[in-house]
Write a protein that holds these residues in place. Sequence first.
Motif, mmCIF file in Angstrom:
data_model
loop_
_atom_site.group_PDB
_atom_site.id
_atom_site.type_symbol
_atom_site.label_atom_id
_atom_site.label_comp_id
_atom_site.label_asym_id
_atom_site.label_seq_id
_atom_site.Cartn_x
_atom_site.Cartn_y
_atom_site.Cartn_z
ATOM 1 N N VAL A 67 13.413 -10.938 13.242
ATOM 2 C CA VAL A 67 12.046 -10.406 13.175
ATOM 3 C C VAL A 67 11.914 -9.306 12.118
ATOM 4 C CG1 VAL A 67 10.185 -9.292 14.478
ATOM 5 C CG2 VAL A 67 11.660 -10.990 15.606
ATOM 6 N N ALA A 68 12.615 -8.213 12.300
ATOM 7 C CA ALA A 68 12.418 -7.040 11.443
ATOM 8 C C ALA A 68 12.920 -7.259 10.016
ATOM 9 C CB ALA A 68 13.098 -5.815 12.056
ATOM 10 N N ALA A 69 14.079 -7.874 9.868
ATOM 11 C CA ALA A 69 14.628 -8.057 8.515
ATOM 12 C C ALA A 69 13.722 -8.927 7.641
ATOM 13 C CB ALA A 69 16.048 -8.610 8.578
ATOM 14 N N PRO A 70 13.217 -10.061 8.136
ATOM 15 C CA PRO A 70 12.288 -10.831 7.293
ATOM 16 C C PRO A 70 11.011 -10.057 6.948
ATOM 17 C CG PRO A 70 13.141 -12.224 9.042
ATOM 18 C CD PRO A 70 13.586 -10.815 9.336
ATOM 19 N N LEU A 71 10.516 -9.257 7.886
ATOM 20 C CA LEU A 71 9.338 -8.425 7.587
ATOM 21 C C LEU A 71 9.672 -7.402 6.502
ATOM 22 C CD1 LEU A 71 7.893 -7.840 11.155
ATOM 23 C CD2 LEU A 71 6.745 -9.016 9.268
ATOM 24 N N HIS A 72 10.848 -6.825 6.589
ATOM 25 C CA HIS A 72 11.297 -5.856 5.580
ATOM 26 C C HIS A 72 11.345 -6.520 4.201
ATOM 27 C CE1 HIS A 72 13.845 -2.667 3.799
ATOM 28 N NE2 HIS A 72 14.583 -3.664 3.325
ATOM 29 N N HIS A 73 11.905 -7.711 4.137
ATOM 30 C CA HIS A 73 11.970 -8.423 2.848
ATOM 31 C C HIS A 73 10.564 -8.755 2.342
ATOM 32 C CE1 HIS A 73 16.339 -9.824 3.821
ATOM 33 N NE2 HIS A 73 16.267 -8.545 3.516
ATOM 34 N N GLU A 74 9.676 -9.115 3.258
ATOM 35 C CA GLU A 74 8.289 -9.381 2.856
ATOM 36 C C GLU A 74 7.620 -8.107 2.336
ATOM 37 O OE1 GLU A 74 4.142 -11.260 4.652
ATOM 38 O OE2 GLU A 74 5.972 -11.352 5.855
ATOM 39 N N ASP A 75 7.878 -6.978 2.980
ATOM 40 C CA ASP A 75 7.349 -5.692 2.496
ATOM 41 C C ASP A 75 7.782 -5.452 1.051
ATOM 42 O OD1 ASP A 75 6.276 -5.076 5.014
ATOM 43 O OD2 ASP A 75 7.991 -3.838 5.595
ATOM 44 N N GLU A 76 9.047 -5.708 0.799
ATOM 45 C CA GLU A 76 9.574 -5.473 -0.543
ATOM 46 C C GLU A 76 8.941 -6.425 -1.554
ATOM 47 O OE1 GLU A 76 13.975 -3.912 0.836
ATOM 48 O OE2 GLU A 76 13.704 -6.041 0.359
ATOM 49 N N GLU A 77 8.960 -7.700 -1.237
ATOM 50 C CA GLU A 77 8.513 -8.705 -2.202
ATOM 51 C C GLU A 77 7.001 -8.685 -2.421
ATOM 52 O OE1 GLU A 77 10.074 -12.482 -0.937
ATOM 53 O OE2 GLU A 77 12.149 -11.818 -1.196
ATOM 54 N N THR A 78 6.244 -8.410 -1.380
ATOM 55 C CA THR A 78 4.790 -8.449 -1.473
ATOM 56 C C THR A 78 4.190 -7.121 -1.927
ATOM 57 O OG1 THR A 78 4.767 -10.089 0.285
ATOM 58 C CG2 THR A 78 2.684 -8.982 -0.171
ATOM 59 N N ASP A 79 4.801 -6.032 -1.506
ATOM 60 C CA ASP A 79 4.189 -4.723 -1.739
ATOM 61 C C ASP A 79 5.014 -3.812 -2.657
ATOM 62 O OD1 ASP A 79 1.969 -5.231 0.094
ATOM 63 O OD2 ASP A 79 3.501 -5.146 1.651
ATOM 64 N N PHE A 80 6.259 -3.561 -2.277
ATOM 65 C CA PHE A 80 7.036 -2.575 -3.014
ATOM 66 C C PHE A 80 7.416 -3.034 -4.422
ATOM 67 C CE2 PHE A 80 11.146 -0.759 -4.307
ATOM 68 C CZ PHE A 80 10.721 0.542 -4.512
ATOM 69 N N PHE A 81 8.014 -4.214 -4.548
ATOM 70 C CA PHE A 81 8.463 -4.652 -5.872
ATOM 71 C C PHE A 81 7.318 -4.735 -6.882
ATOM 72 C CE2 PHE A 81 12.329 -7.125 -3.963
ATOM 73 C CZ PHE A 81 13.028 -5.944 -3.789
ATOM 74 N N PRO A 82 6.176 -5.346 -6.517
ATOM 75 C CA PRO A 82 5.075 -5.385 -7.501
ATOM 76 C C PRO A 82 4.596 -3.983 -7.913
ATOM 77 C CG PRO A 82 4.698 -7.004 -5.782
ATOM 78 C CD PRO A 82 5.869 -6.165 -5.333
ATOM 79 N N ALA A 83 4.546 -3.077 -6.939
ATOM 80 C CA ALA A 83 4.123 -1.707 -7.267
ATOM 81 C C ALA A 83 5.138 -1.049 -8.186
ATOM 82 C CB ALA A 83 3.949 -0.891 -5.985
ATOM 83 N N LEU A 84 6.412 -1.215 -7.888
ATOM 84 C CA LEU A 84 7.445 -0.608 -8.720
ATOM 85 C C LEU A 84 7.387 -1.156 -10.147
ATOM 86 C CD1 LEU A 84 9.865 1.329 -8.886
ATOM 87 C CD2 LEU A 84 11.327 -0.621 -8.271
ATOM 88 N N LEU A 85 7.173 -2.457 -10.280
ATOM 89 C CA LEU A 85 7.115 -3.066 -11.618
ATOM 90 C C LEU A 85 5.992 -2.489 -12.470
ATOM 91 C CD1 LEU A 85 7.948 -6.818 -10.988
ATOM 92 C CD2 LEU A 85 9.229 -5.172 -12.366
ATOM 93 N N ARG A 86 4.897 -2.094 -11.840
ATOM 94 C CA ARG A 86 3.791 -1.481 -12.585
ATOM 95 C C ARG A 86 4.231 -0.186 -13.258
ATOM 96 N NH1 ARG A 86 0.068 -1.494 -8.079
ATOM 97 N NH2 ARG A 86 0.441 -3.656 -7.603
ATOM 98 N N TYR A 87 5.109 0.556 -12.618
ATOM 99 C CA TYR A 87 5.493 1.877 -13.117
ATOM 100 C C TYR A 87 6.886 1.898 -13.742
ATOM 101 C CZ TYR A 87 1.377 3.007 -10.495
ATOM 102 O OH TYR A 87 0.093 3.017 -10.037
ATOM 103 N N VAL A 88 7.730 0.937 -13.360
ATOM 104 C CA VAL A 88 9.093 0.873 -13.877
ATOM 105 C C VAL A 88 9.386 -0.592 -14.241
ATOM 106 C CG1 VAL A 88 11.513 1.506 -13.445
ATOM 107 C CG2 VAL A 88 9.693 2.737 -12.256
ATOM 108 N N PRO A 89 8.762 -1.086 -15.325
ATOM 109 C CA PRO A 89 8.925 -2.506 -15.666
ATOM 110 C C PRO A 89 10.375 -2.892 -15.979
ATOM 111 C CG PRO A 89 7.690 -1.335 -17.379
ATOM 112 C CD PRO A 89 7.858 -0.381 -16.240
ATOM 113 N N GLN A 90 11.182 -1.936 -16.360
ATOM 114 C CA GLN A 90 12.585 -2.235 -16.662
ATOM 115 C C GLN A 90 13.382 -2.614 -15.402
ATOM 116 O OE1 GLN A 90 11.020 0.662 -17.121
ATOM 117 N NE2 GLN A 90 12.343 2.426 -16.778
#
Length: 177
Positions: A67-90
């Motif tokens: 339950v929690a681990a897949p949600l965590h991965h979804e948080d990263e892939e859907t929310d965190f990674f795209p946001a990070l790429l906006r500010y740290v494209p490298q």
Amino acid sequence: MNMIHIQPTVHAQSASWAQPIEMLFACHGRVKNFCRQLGMLPDYLAKNGINQAVKNDVKQIITYFNVAAPLHHEDEETDFFPALLRYVPQAKADILKLEAEHVGIHKIWAQLGVQLQELIDEKRTGIEQNLLDDYRAAYARHIALEEPLFELGQKHIPAEQLTAMGKIMAERRKIRK
């Protein structure tokens, strides 16, 4: 008696959805603790066999990684990674690697989770050591690559965006209940 007492990490003690990156760190703390328990499981089973304490601990591990681990991965892939790429494209190469690792971790878990459930159901007396080792090693490598990105996110993603991200992550959990 439990196999091991899970001590909350510093992040887990103070994390809230108002600080989503702290929640991501806290999740990693739980992953590390559960992986440590998994590492202890073969010796524990050899000494004590399958008892109610091990069943209780293994049920917690299964629930977390189902339950929690897949949600965590979804948080990263859907929310965190795209946001990070906006500010740290490298960070793109690392993010692509992490997303691929999510797939690999889930594949290993699909096998390990079945074995753990069979252990609880007393259909087996042990877990395949190589599978257990592969899972723990995959998460250790993954966390080592990912946590520096969390730190970059704390530095570069604006506070208002982090607040909005935290609300989305919290809502995701309400929807999935």
